[in-house]
Design an enzyme around this catalytic site. Structure first.
Site, PDB file in Angstrom:
ATOM      1  NE  ARG A  13      -0.857  -0.723   4.869  1.00  6.13           N
ATOM      2  CZ  ARG A  13      -1.199  -0.232   6.047  1.00  6.13           C
ATOM      3  NH1 ARG A  13      -2.109   0.730   6.139  1.00  6.13           N
ATOM      4  NH2 ARG A  13      -0.661  -0.701   7.154  1.00  6.13           N
ATOM      5  CD  GLU A  61     -17.203   2.787   1.558  1.00  2.92           C
ATOM      6  OE1 GLU A  61     -16.485   2.622   2.553  1.00  2.92           O
ATOM      7  OE2 GLU A  61     -18.455   2.880   1.607  1.00  2.92           O
TER       8      GLU A  61
END
Length: 317
Positions: A13, A61
């Site tokens: 990440r 989202e």
């Protein structure tokens, strides 16, 4: 066998975050959207340096996907950031209708994929996201193996027109691919040539595949190891060339064996060159809470499992 050196464990990440930071400097059309997980997705530097191009959507989202799709109409290149579970399952309808169907140039960047999310447990450990995304027409699906490859992929997909799903993980893992690598979407990477068995791996399982190949070499087995970072479009030519030589294959992935890399490889072989195949993957099950190491061991996603699968598949030739 060619030996690969771990230059130090780093989380994938962070590769995404650092790649996004570089893109912010080099490409003024790149914008970033996050669903209340800026720190987890390592998007803080982009936000700090380009606040006018960073959009904190909050825990919404589905809205994030719609906003991203709209931004492409004005020529922007949106990178969305949240956990893989929330990047796919929670917002599948929005991705299908607003992004994939409309061929919008959105880069869906998903962290904390697979079992190695660890202690957060089954509700967050999505193991079916590759299948969900590869079934969408026109969607490119990428699953990177280490920090360097994730950074390179993040930068490369900005130049790739069309929707992309970029999948990476939470924990620190071996960083072994070249820092200056050229990432080519849809092009497999040959890590080790061999003649007895092909091992095709993706994501965090690539390093495990290399460790397995070393163990097999000690047994006198020559294993060919291929890093499939792009699951769609699949590098079928590389797969067929390798299996045509070795006569059998093991696929390894941190994903359900239903719908993942293994199924894509199996389809390729059935259509072109039938050969024995064994799957190293989760077997139609949800995960559970535990450390990444405990979970990879329990669910058979490590070098030992790949060695066992290779020994089994070679007997089927």
């Amino acid at each position: 066998m060619k030996k690969y050196t771990n230059t130090g464990n780093k989380d994938t990440r962070s590769g995404f975050g650092d790649g996004l930071t570089e893109l912010g400097k080099s490409n003024p059309n790149v914008v970033a959207l996050c669903a209340d997980l800026t720190g987890s997705l390592k998007m803080g530097d982009f936000e700090k340096n380009h606040p006018e191009r960073f959009f904190q959507v909050g825990i919404a989202e589905a809205n994030m996907m719609g906003i991203a799709a709209g931004m492409t109409i004005g020529g922007k290149i949106p990178f969305t950031g949240t956990f893989a579970n929330f990047s796919t399952g929670r917002v599948y309808d929005q991705i299908r209708q607003s992004i994939a169907y409309s061929d919008k140039n959105v880069k869906i960047c998903a962290s904390h994929a697979g079992l190695t999310l660890g202690e957060d447990g089954a509700t967050h450990q999505i193991l079916e996201d590759i299948g969900l995304m590869k079934m969408l027409p026109g969607m490119t699906v990428i699953n990177t193996c280490d920090y360097n490859q994730t950074k390179a992929a993040t930068i490369a997909i900005a130049e790739h027109h069309g929707p992309v799903y970029l999948r990476f993980g939470r924990p620190k893992v071996a960083n072994f691919t070249p820092e200056d690598q050229e990432f080519k979407v849809g092009k497999a990477v040959m890590l080790n040539e061999g003649k007895d068995v092909t091992i095709i791996a993706t994501g965090h399982l690539v390093w495990e595949a290399l460790q397995a190949a070393e163990q097999l070499e000690e047994q006198g087995v020559s294993a060919e190891v291929i890093n499939i970072h792009t699951i769609k479009p699949l590098d079928e030519a590389a797969i067929l060339a390798s299996v045509g030589k070795t006569g059998c294959v093991v696929t390894a992935e941190e994903h359900n064996f239903l719908g993942g890399l293994g199924e894509s490889v199996a389809r390729t072989l059935v259509q072109n060159h039938p050969a024995p195949q064994e799957f190293v993957a989760t077997m139609d099950t949800f995960g559970e809470s535990g450390t990444p190491e405990q979970l990879m061991e329990k669910y058979g996603l490590n070098a030992a499992a790949i060695v066992k699968a290779a020994e089994k598949v070679m007997k089927r030739k």
